[in-house]
Write an enzyme that holds these catalytic residues in place. Structure first.
Site, PDB file in Angstrom:
ATOM      1  N   GLU A 178      69.685 -47.792  54.011  1.00  0.00           N
ATOM      2  CA  GLU A 178      69.385 -46.493  53.395  1.00  0.00           C
ATOM      3  C   GLU A 178      68.933 -46.713  51.963  1.00  0.00           C
ATOM      4  OE1 GLU A 178      72.532 -43.542  53.374  1.00  0.00           O
ATOM      5  OE2 GLU A 178      73.053 -43.997  55.450  1.00  0.00           O
ATOM      6  N   GLU A 218      79.093 -47.194  55.683  1.00  0.00           N
ATOM      7  CA  GLU A 218      79.794 -46.919  54.423  1.00  0.00           C
ATOM      8  C   GLU A 218      81.277 -46.621  54.619  1.00  0.00           C
ATOM      9  OE1 GLU A 218      77.802 -43.923  52.127  1.00  0.00           O
ATOM     10  OE2 GLU A 218      75.976 -45.084  51.941  1.00  0.00           O
TER      11      GLU A 218
HETATM   12  C1  GBH Z   1      74.975 -42.035  52.043  1.00  0.00           C
HETATM   13  O1  GBH Z   1      76.111 -41.731  51.353  1.00  0.00           O
HETATM   14  C2  GBH Z   1      75.230 -41.632  53.458  1.00  0.00           C
HETATM   15  O2  GBH Z   1      75.274 -42.712  54.359  1.00  0.00           O
HETATM   16  C3  GBH Z   1      74.331 -40.552  53.948  1.00  0.00           C
HETATM   17  O3  GBH Z   1      74.913 -39.952  55.063  1.00  0.00           O
HETATM   18  C4  GBH Z   1      74.063 -39.582  52.820  1.00  0.00           C
HETATM   19  O4  GBH Z   1      73.350 -38.475  53.271  1.00  0.00           O
HETATM   20  C5  GBH Z   1      73.295 -40.315  51.765  1.00  0.00           C
HETATM   21  O5  GBH Z   1      73.930 -41.484  51.358  1.00  0.00           O
HETATM   22  C6  GBH Z   1      72.983 -39.492  50.516  1.00  0.00           C
HETATM   23  O6  GBH Z   1      74.144 -39.142  49.837  1.00  0.00           O
HETATM   24  O7  GBH Z   1      80.309 -34.676  48.177  1.00  0.00           O
HETATM   25  O8  GBH Z   1      80.195 -34.014  45.902  1.00  0.00           O
HETATM   26  O9  GBH Z   1      81.574 -35.888  46.560  1.00  0.00           O
HETATM   27  C7  GBH Z   1      76.179 -42.077  50.015  1.00  0.00           C
HETATM   28  C8  GBH Z   1      77.473 -41.545  49.469  1.00  0.00           C
HETATM   29  C9  GBH Z   1      78.444 -39.427  49.850  1.00  0.00           C
HETATM   30  C10 GBH Z   1      77.276 -39.910  47.824  1.00  0.00           C
HETATM   31  C11 GBH Z   1      78.403 -37.964  49.497  1.00  0.00           C
HETATM   32  C12 GBH Z   1      77.213 -38.466  47.518  1.00  0.00           C
HETATM   33  C13 GBH Z   1      78.234 -36.418  47.717  1.00  0.00           C
HETATM   34  C14 GBH Z   1      79.017 -36.168  46.478  1.00  0.00           C
HETATM   35  N1  GBH Z   1      77.344 -40.128  49.242  1.00  0.00           N
HETATM   36  N2  GBH Z   1      78.343 -37.809  48.062  1.00  0.00           N
HETATM   37  S1  GBH Z   1      80.351 -35.115  46.808  1.00  0.00           S
END
Ligand code: GBH
Length: 459
Positions: A366, A167
């Protein structure tokens, strides 16, 4: 259970994790600090001040975790390598103890009959490289190529599937623009430079993986399914900008060897004034992939918004003309994300329609959901919502395959509850519950369901 979707022979069922989210042992055996150590230890950055210092203590408990994978029956396990364990400063000499951890993990997996799938970069940049500019500077891409060569040399013959970056959108835009991920910068141009240097780093890593002769190499993207809030011209134009920011910025250079045609209307002077794109870069970036990894969680409803001064509360600080609205009438997960399995099908079929034969075979690297699980008095962990999420999304994936998308595998996110980045430990994505006081692992109902699905494919 008779309601399992049926996948073709050879389809890979897997589970995924990432280094900083599960390993812990942040100061052990010569590991150098990464940008996530710095960020999570900065007051106010993560919910509850949570850090990955201990996480799931996987560094010490990897044998137990591989045993759980074996019992689950998966054919493959996707993990990531912490660059700063292998090269504490992100360049130069190798730390043998760091390398040895991954070597032992890989051997344990192979012994359990599980194919390792290694991600080289899941966001934990060595802090020493950030101090020299991080992904804003080209040098970081070059260091990433060198680190890849080290890993391919040591593990290339034992790890069949390699993922260069996880990502890169999150690294570039959450890291250097929105500021919700490490290093927490809020820049416009810096984020676009980071995006480009991540692409260059991917290209350099692909070259090294090819030179080492690994079986399969690819990249993982979090492609968004952007849905217009209304049919208005303004909202449709907003969707094109959102597609450019999230998807085309990666898929156009990687799959088509060109920059997005909608670049200028999306980024304005940030891109017209750039000097980071160099002659020859597109050729490097567009080297053929053996597979494209896709992470999918939810659709995003996009609406036009009036131009305003940069507001960090907006999802993409570099283009504040977008607004994310909620999806009508569907259940949301503990992340507040709408559950819309059809969007998963639509994302994949649209990608196939856009790129045709230039779309390589796909691995879903994922997919999963954070839910509020129930722990029964006897210790059993009930997560019916997650079971339903997995069942409907695997069914939607199967529909995309029927519609002609060549999908070879699926990795559930995640094997374990873990450190959900800025949201800390409160959000649980695991099919195995982790008690963070005792480090006890308890398979949830979703683990049993997935185990049943996998078993139903054994002849
Ligand atoms: C993926 O990210 C990642 O590859 C993985 O590591 C992660 O655990 C998983 O999906 C679930 O989120 O921090 O409040 O801005 C997806 C992108 C990045 C979306 C972190 C949610 C949190 C919102 N994610 N984000 S915030």
């Amino acid at each position: 259970m008779t309601d399992f979707p049926v996948f073709p022979p050879g389809f890979v069922f897997g589970a995924a994790t990432a280094s900083y989210q599960i390993e812990g042992a942040a100061q052990e055996d010569g590991r150098g600090p990464s940008i996530w150590d710095t960020y999570s230890h900065t007051p106010g950055k993560t919910d509850g001040g949570d850090t990955g210092d201990v996480a799931c203590d996987h560094y010490h408990r990897y044998r137990e975790d591989v045993a759980l994978l074996r019992e689950l029956g998966v054919g493959s396990y996707r993990f990531s390598i912490a660059w700063s364990r292998v090269q504490p400063d992100g360049s130069g000499a190798v730390n043998p103890k760091g390398l040895d951890f991954y070597s032992r993990l890989v051997d344990e997996l192979l012994e359990a009959g599980i194919e390792p799938a290694a991600t080289l970069y899941h966001w934990d940049l060595p802090q020493a490289l950030e101090d020299r500019g991080g992904w804003r500077v080209r040098e970081t891409a070059e260091r990433f190529g060198e680190y890849t060569a080290i890993m391919a040399e040591h593990l290339g013959d034992r790890v069949p599937r390699w993922i260069t970056l996880n990502e890169p959108w999150c690294s570039a835009f959450l890291g250097y623009s929105v500021g919700r991920h490490a290093p927490g910068a809020k820049e416009g141009r810096g984020a676009l430079a980071a995006a480009h240097h991540l692409l260059v780093g991917h290209g350099l890593a692909m070259k090294e993986l090819r030179a080492a002769g690994v079986r399969e190499a690819g990249i993982t993207l979090n492609l968004d399914r952007n849905v217009p809030a209304t049919g208005s011209d303004a909202d449709l134009a907003a969707v094109l900008r959102a597609d450019t920011q999230h998807n085309l910025v990666w898929t156009e250079p990687i799959l088509a060897g060109r920059y997005p045609a909608s670049d200028e209307e999306t980024w304005g002077e940030l891109i017209t004034g750039q000097d980071f794109r160099r002659e020859g870069d597109l050729e490097l970036i567009s080297q053929p992939l053996d597979f494209l990894g896709i992470n999918y969680y939810r659709p995003i409803v996009v609406a036009d918004a009036p131009h305003r001064e940069p507001d960090p509360a907006l999802r993409v600080a570099t283009d504040n003309r977008l607004r994310e609205t909620s999806y009508p009438d569907v259940r949301t997960t503990a992340m507040g994300w709408p559950v819309v399995p059809e969007s998963f099908t639509d994302l994949l079929t649209a990608l196939k329609e856009t790129y045709g034969d230039a779309l390589p075979p796909v691995h879903i690297t994922e997919n999963g959901s954070a839910e509020y699980d129930t722990v029964e008095p006897d210790g059993a962990v009930r997560d019916a919502d997650r079971v339903e999420y997995l069942r409907t999304h695997l069914t939607a994936l199967r529909a995309a395959m029927d519609a002609g998308v060549d999908v070879r595998g699926y990795y559930v996110w995640s094997l374990l509850d873990n450190f959900e980045w800025a949201l800390g430990y409160a959000k649980r994505f695991g099919i195995i519950r982790v008690d963070y006081d005792t480090q006890e692992r308890t398979p949830k109902d979703s683990y049993r369901w997935y185990q049943g699905l996998i078993a139903s494919h054994r002849s």
